[in-house]
Design an enzyme around this catalytic site. Structure first.
Site, PDB file in Angstrom:
ATOM      1  N   LYS A  69     -15.210   1.056   6.432  1.00  0.00           N
ATOM      2  CA  LYS A  69     -15.117   1.999   5.312  1.00  0.00           C
ATOM      3  C   LYS A  69     -16.380   2.057   4.456  1.00  0.00           C
ATOM      4  O   LYS A  69     -16.650   3.060   3.808  1.00  0.00           O
ATOM      5  CB  LYS A  69     -13.924   1.648   4.412  1.00  0.00           C
ATOM      6  N   GLY A 236       4.872  -0.132   0.082  1.00  0.00           N
ATOM      7  CA  GLY A 236       3.497   0.041   0.564  1.00  0.00           C
ATOM      8  C   GLY A 236       3.366   1.141   1.606  1.00  0.00           C
ATOM      9  O   GLY A 236       2.341   1.831   1.669  1.00  0.00           O
TER      10      GLY A 236
HETATM   11  N1  LIG Z   1      -0.293   0.645   1.923  1.00  0.00           N
HETATM   12  C1  LIG Z   1      -1.490   1.061   2.284  1.00  0.00           C
HETATM   13  O1  LIG Z   1      -1.734   2.244   2.568  1.00  0.00           O
HETATM   14  C2  LIG Z   1      -2.619   0.079   2.323  1.00  0.00           C
HETATM   15  C3  LIG Z   1      -3.948   0.523   2.388  1.00  0.00           C
HETATM   16  C4  LIG Z   1      -4.964  -0.439   2.414  1.00  0.00           C
HETATM   17  C5  LIG Z   1      -4.646  -1.796   2.401  1.00  0.00           C
HETATM   18  N2  LIG Z   1      -3.329  -2.165   2.353  1.00  0.00           N
HETATM   19  C6  LIG Z   1      -2.953  -3.582   2.317  1.00  0.00           C
HETATM   20  O2  LIG Z   1      -3.551  -4.138   1.161  1.00  0.00           O
HETATM   21  C7  LIG Z   1      -3.781  -5.522   1.372  1.00  0.00           C
HETATM   22  C8  LIG Z   1      -5.226  -5.835   0.948  1.00  0.00           C
HETATM   23  O3  LIG Z   1      -6.109  -5.120   1.802  1.00  0.00           O
HETATM   24  P1  LIG Z   1      -7.652  -4.918   1.407  1.00  0.00           P
HETATM   25  O4  LIG Z   1      -8.203  -3.940   2.368  1.00  0.00           O
HETATM   26  O5  LIG Z   1      -7.795  -4.675  -0.035  1.00  0.00           O
HETATM   27  O6  LIG Z   1      -8.233  -6.378   1.749  1.00  0.00           O
HETATM   28  P2  LIG Z   1      -9.558  -7.067   1.188  1.00  0.00           P
HETATM   29  O7  LIG Z   1     -10.540  -6.036   0.766  1.00  0.00           O
HETATM   30  O8  LIG Z   1      -9.951  -8.054   2.221  1.00  0.00           O
HETATM   31  O9  LIG Z   1      -9.067  -7.849  -0.145  1.00  0.00           O
HETATM   32  C9  LIG Z   1      -8.200  -8.932  -0.021  1.00  0.00           C
HETATM   33  C10 LIG Z   1      -7.614  -9.299  -1.372  1.00  0.00           C
HETATM   34  O10 LIG Z   1      -6.634 -10.331  -1.158  1.00  0.00           O
HETATM   35  C11 LIG Z   1      -6.962 -11.476  -1.924  1.00  0.00           C
HETATM   36  N3  LIG Z   1      -6.541 -12.672  -1.212  1.00  0.00           N
HETATM   37  C12 LIG Z   1      -6.803 -12.995   0.073  1.00  0.00           C
HETATM   38  N4  LIG Z   1      -6.211 -14.157   0.391  1.00  0.00           N
HETATM   39  C13 LIG Z   1      -5.563 -14.581  -0.728  1.00  0.00           C
HETATM   40  C14 LIG Z   1      -4.779 -15.724  -1.038  1.00  0.00           C
HETATM   41  N5  LIG Z   1      -4.538 -16.672  -0.121  1.00  0.00           N
HETATM   42  N6  LIG Z   1      -4.272 -15.845  -2.290  1.00  0.00           N
HETATM   43  C15 LIG Z   1      -4.527 -14.899  -3.223  1.00  0.00           C
HETATM   44  N7  LIG Z   1      -5.251 -13.789  -2.989  1.00  0.00           N
HETATM   45  C16 LIG Z   1      -5.780 -13.643  -1.756  1.00  0.00           C
HETATM   46  C17 LIG Z   1      -8.456 -11.387  -2.106  1.00  0.00           C
HETATM   47  O11 LIG Z   1      -8.833 -12.188  -3.184  1.00  0.00           O
HETATM   48  P3  LIG Z   1     -10.324 -12.819  -3.281  1.00  0.00           P
HETATM   49  O12 LIG Z   1     -11.180 -11.753  -3.898  1.00  0.00           O
HETATM   50  O13 LIG Z   1     -10.143 -14.004  -4.141  1.00  0.00           O
HETATM   51  O14 LIG Z   1     -10.747 -13.158  -1.868  1.00  0.00           O
HETATM   52  C18 LIG Z   1      -8.608  -9.884  -2.357  1.00  0.00           C
HETATM   53  O15 LIG Z   1      -8.235  -9.550  -3.667  1.00  0.00           O
HETATM   54  C19 LIG Z   1      -3.477  -5.788   2.848  1.00  0.00           C
HETATM   55  O16 LIG Z   1      -2.171  -6.311   2.927  1.00  0.00           O
HETATM   56  C20 LIG Z   1      -3.508  -4.404   3.467  1.00  0.00           C
HETATM   57  O17 LIG Z   1      -2.665  -4.300   4.596  1.00  0.00           O
HETATM   58  C21 LIG Z   1      -2.318  -1.266   2.306  1.00  0.00           C
END
Ligand SMILES: NC(=O)c1ccc[n+]([C@@H]2O[C@H](COP(=O)([O-])OP(=O)(O)OC[C@H]3O[C@@H](n4cnc5c(N)ncnc54)[C@H](OP(=O)(O)O)[C@@H]3O)[C@@H](O)[C@H]2O)c1
Length: 273
Positions: A69, A236
């Protein structure tokens, strides 16, 4: 509609991509409306050549997913204001070889949320500061919500909070959910097979709207806890649906058959769970 020489090709690029539910939603929509379009999934690692291919082959519309992205941005001819503000592109429109990047994730999230609640002036706690949280936070800012960003890594919460004029904190600040109208969980916690929640049950209350962006499983631990506490729920999968609906309309120029796309998405999700 059978594929012929006039069929328009749309696709998703990502890596991995084989579990993507986008082809199911888009193709179900084309079929329902009898549109001469087809949507494919391409697992790619060479972004530069993939974009050259999109341009050369006239691939009409492209969805972009993890991890591309951000990388795609430097190969496009134009990035619209929304995608610039979010700092990520999830959609590419090809207009006679001119490629424009935009972002429909924020629109998906806001539409999902607005089905259940007004956003203006509401106190919203966003847990997470990654890609999903960024897109949502920019949507919330446009809607004039009072935002607090909470993240495991406080510096990331602080950086995002600065951009969207929000307060920030780390996971020790979760108790302030008690004073929030809306809770948006946007970390990877609770994704299949991890049946956990970052949010202690005692912070959930019946006046809270709880939106968990995790869509696999549909009923996350947070959603279950929130239901027991009497909260309103935003799933979600609705964000996933509405970001695809926005893309569908950009790609085809016609109104998306939302119910058909939702049915295809839910069938696909049921197979994953
Ligand atoms: N519904 C939808 O359309 C949609 C769209 C996009 C994403 N999502 C979902 O959103 C979620 C996040 O995706 P993303 O793309 O934003 O991922 P990302 O950019 O990799 O961000 C991950 C986030 O999770 C946190 N995190 C990771 N491991 C953790 C832990 N053990 N304890 C607490 N916080 C933790 C990270 O915190 P740190 O900064 O501290 O690492 C960060 O805030 C996923 O489940 C994805 O499937 C859903």
């Amino acid at each position: 509609m059978s594929i012929n020489a006039k069929t328009k090709l749309c696709c998703i690029i990502g890596n991995p991509v084989e579990h993507s539910l986008s082809p199911l939603m888009h193709n179900a929509g084309y079929k329902a409306l009898g549109l001469n379009f087809v949507y494919m999934a391409f697992q790619i690692s060479d972004v530069a050549n993939a974009i050259a291919g999109i341009r050369a082959l006239g691939i009409h519309g492209t969805s972009v997913t993890v991890p591309h992205k951000l990388t795609v941005m430097k190969y496009l001819d134009e990035i619209d204001e929304t995608a610039k503000a979010i700092g990520a592109v999830n959609t590419i429109i090809n207009d006679q070889a001119k490629l424009t990047g935009t972002n429909t994730d924020y629109e998906g999230a806001i539409r999902a949320l607005e089905e259940k609640t007004k956003i203006e002036e509401k106190r919203v706690t966003v847990v997470g500061a990654g890609g999903a949280a960024r897109a949502i936070a920019f949507g919330l800012k446009q809607k004039k919500a009072k935002i607090k960003i909470i993240n495991r890594t406080k510096e990331r919460a602080q950086a995002l909070a600065k951009e969207v004029r929000a307060e920030h904190g780390d996971l020790t600040d979760l108790s302030q959910i008690k004073n929030s109208d809306i809770l948006i969980h946007a970390t990877i916690t609770g994704m299949h097979p991890d049946n956990k929640s970052l949010v202690p049950k005692e912070y959930l209350h019946k006046n809270l709207v709880v939106f968990d962006v995790v869509y696999n499983p549909r009923e996350t631990k947070l959603i279950n806890d929130a239901k027991k506490a009497g909260c309103q729920i935003v799933y979600g999968y609705k964000m996933l649906l509405y970001q695809a609906v926005a893309q569908f309309e950009l790609f085809t120029g016609v109104k998306a058959p939302v119910e058909v796309m939702e049915e295809a998405l839910l069938k696909g999700l049921a197979k994953h769970e």
